[in-house]
Design a protein around this motif. Structure first.
Motif, PDB file in Angstrom:
ATOM      1  N   THR A 192      53.760  45.155  25.095  1.00 22.39           N
ATOM      2  CA  THR A 192      52.308  44.932  25.131  1.00 22.39           C
ATOM      3  C   THR A 192      51.614  46.149  24.523  1.00 22.39           C
ATOM      4  O   THR A 192      51.958  47.281  24.845  1.00 22.39           O
ATOM      5  N   TYR A 239      50.437  41.008  22.834  1.00 21.90           N
ATOM      6  CA  TYR A 239      50.417  40.638  24.243  1.00 21.90           C
ATOM      7  C   TYR A 239      51.789  40.208  24.732  1.00 21.90           C
ATOM      8  O   TYR A 239      52.320  39.185  24.303  1.00 21.90           O
ATOM      9  N   TYR A 272      55.289  38.655  29.647  1.00 23.46           N
ATOM     10  CA  TYR A 272      54.621  37.384  29.364  1.00 23.46           C
ATOM     11  C   TYR A 272      55.277  36.212  30.098  1.00 23.46           C
ATOM     12  O   TYR A 272      54.599  35.418  30.749  1.00 23.46           O
TER      13      TYR A 272
END
Lengths: 257, 246
Positions: A56, A144, A202
């Protein structure tokens, strides 16, 4: 954050690993991914930091400009935090004005910074009642892979710590460092099944229910909290989160210095 | 949380400016079924807070891309009316109300049996008519009663209340002055049958001991609020059927 469908086989794999206290990337349940910080990476900003938390990645920049104080706080500087989840960072992020996820992210980071008194806003007065320094922190997700909350908090805090008030540029005297008093650190966990795991990636976020974030200051007092996500947490689980936030917060504070 | 005052918020006897003790909440009034168009509705007063909640649904989900093929979604809109605060509030959603709407939706989704209504939306509207600190808790308390009034199956009826800190004392259910000039605010909502937390926020400065005490006060008070919620629903549905009514 996003709403993608995950294959059952992957979900089961993550759940089975967690049952043994393990995770996909080899971490333990309370391990934080590697933190990498690069400060003052943007010369046009008055303070900046690019932070990697595992895969990230987040960038935060600070702009400090003279402005008019709010009527009810005539001698106090202004601090504002914004965040954007730009389409570059993930296929599920869309362009346009900040949505509810970005707004929640910005407000949770803002609360940690504001409530800890990290920035000494009383020292940001230029002319009482007329002019104060306005400090804008803007955060962009670049890549992300889970836990934007802690990555954004680290980026904002590091950017503020590196910030200089550009007084010379505006003919207001000499440039000085932004007055900073402490280092608020947030620790975010998610609940997968009945396990609370620190610094989710994630995939872990996708199959999680509740998402508690706890922000502490340098002496381990609590400054901000937010329970996100659709699930619930028990009082015992909350207690565990508080303990971990103090412990892990102290570790992270050492890493970013 | 940031303001300063010379006002004494808690006196040497532990008495607060509105005459409450540290562990007392403000007077609470709850009424179910107060609107005719909505599928369910409720009105809540907590001290000087006045809040209306209405529920529509389960109904078709708009926007369509939010539809979930396996369950319903709960979409809450929290809105402060322009005249609800001392300065006029600019109408329309701001960042604060968007965040509050999101966390209330998430809290309610934990208790609603959403799996019964694939692809549907359950829309919850919370309107703050008058604000005096604690509106998100009053709003969520009202929304849960409105959901029950709409006949939507739920695991529990969610009560919410805040605890906090002012003048160094841990207090239940902060009023406006205590919220503005105090040192911490902790709104929480629980599922009363298990004491699981479905909503939790905190800002300010608290030690572990203070926080634990605040949670204890708030959880106990949530059970009191829950009794009042159940009571309101009983009053609504135990009315004797009148002749000529539907």
């Amino acid at each position: 954050m996003s709403n993608e469908i995950m294959s059952e086989i992957k979900r089961d794999h993550i759940m089975n690993l967690l049952a043994d206290g393990k995770r996909q990337d080899g971490r333990g349940i309370t391990d934080v991914r590697e933190i990498k910080v690069e400060t003052n990476c943007i010369e046009s900003a008055d303070g900046s930091a690019r932070v990697k938390l595992g895969k990230t990645e987040v960038i935060a920049g600070v702009k400090i400009i003279p402005g008019t104080p709010f009527g009810d706080t005539p001698n106090i500087g202004v601090l504002t935090t914004g965040a954007e989840l730009i389409p570059m960072a993930h296929p599920t992020f869309e362009s346009g004005p900040p949505g509810e996820d970005a707004i929640e992210l910005a407000r949770v980071v803002d609360r940690g910074i504001r409530e800890s008194g990290m920035v000494d806003v009383e020292k940001l007065c230029i002319v009482p009642g007329e002019e104060v320094w306005m400090c804008f922190v803007d955060i962009y997700a670049l890549d992300y892979d889970g836990n934007l909350f802690d990555a954004a908090n680290l980026a904002a805090v590091c950017a503020l710590k590196s910030a200089i008030i550009p007084a010379e540029q505006y003919g207001k005297g000499e440039n000085t460092p932004l007055p900073v008093t402490c280092t608020p650190i947030s620790v975010t966990e998610v609940k997968v099944g009945n396990t609370l795991i620190v610094d989710p990636d994630y995939d872990e976020e996708q199959i999680s229910s509740a998402r508690p974030t706890v922000t502490t200051d340098d002496v381990g007092n609590f400054r901000a909290m937010q329970k996100g996500g659709r699930g619930s947490i028990t009082l015992d689980e909350l207690s565990l989160c508080l303990d971990r936030a103090v412990e892990i917060g102290a570790e992270s504070r050492k890493i970013i210095g | 949380m940031s303001g300063h005052t010379d006002m004494v918020l808690v006196d040497e006897n532990g008495m607060r400016i509105d005459g409450r003790t540290e562990e007392q909440h403000r007077p609470i009034k709850i009424e179910a079924g107060v609107l005719s168009n909505a599928d369910g509705s409720a009105y809540v007063e907590i001290g000087k807070n006045k809040v209306l909640a209405a529920v529509y649904g389960p109904r078709e989900c708009h926007p369509r891309h939010l539809q979930n093929p396996t369950k319903a979604i709960v979409q809450c809109k929290y809105n402060m009316q322009a005249f609800s605060v001392s300065d006029r509030k600019r109408p329309g959603p701001d960042r604060r109300s968007i965040e509050i709407s999101k966390i209330i939706s998430e809290a309610l989704e934990r208790v609603v049996l959403t799996e019964l209504y694939p692809r549907a939306s359950i829309d919850v509207y919370i309107e703050i008519l008058q604000a005096n600190a604690g509106t998100r808790c009053a709003g969520l308390t009202a929304a849960s009663v409105a959901l029950a009034d709409a006949g939507i199956p739920m695991r529990d009826i969610v009560p919410a209340i805040a605890a906090g800190k002012a003048d160094g004392h841990v207090l239940l259910d902060l009023n406006k002055e205590e919220d503005n000039y105090g040192q911490a605010d902790v709104p929480i909502a629980i599922m009363p049958s298990t004491d699981e937390i479905v909503l939790l926020q905190m800002d300010g400065n608290m030690t572990r001991e203070e926080f634990d005490h605040a949670i204890e006060l708030a959880v106990n008070a949530c059970h009191e609020v829950h009794d009042l919620q159940v009571d309101a629903l009983k009053r609504r549905y135990s009315k004797p059927a009148q002749e000529g009514s539907e």
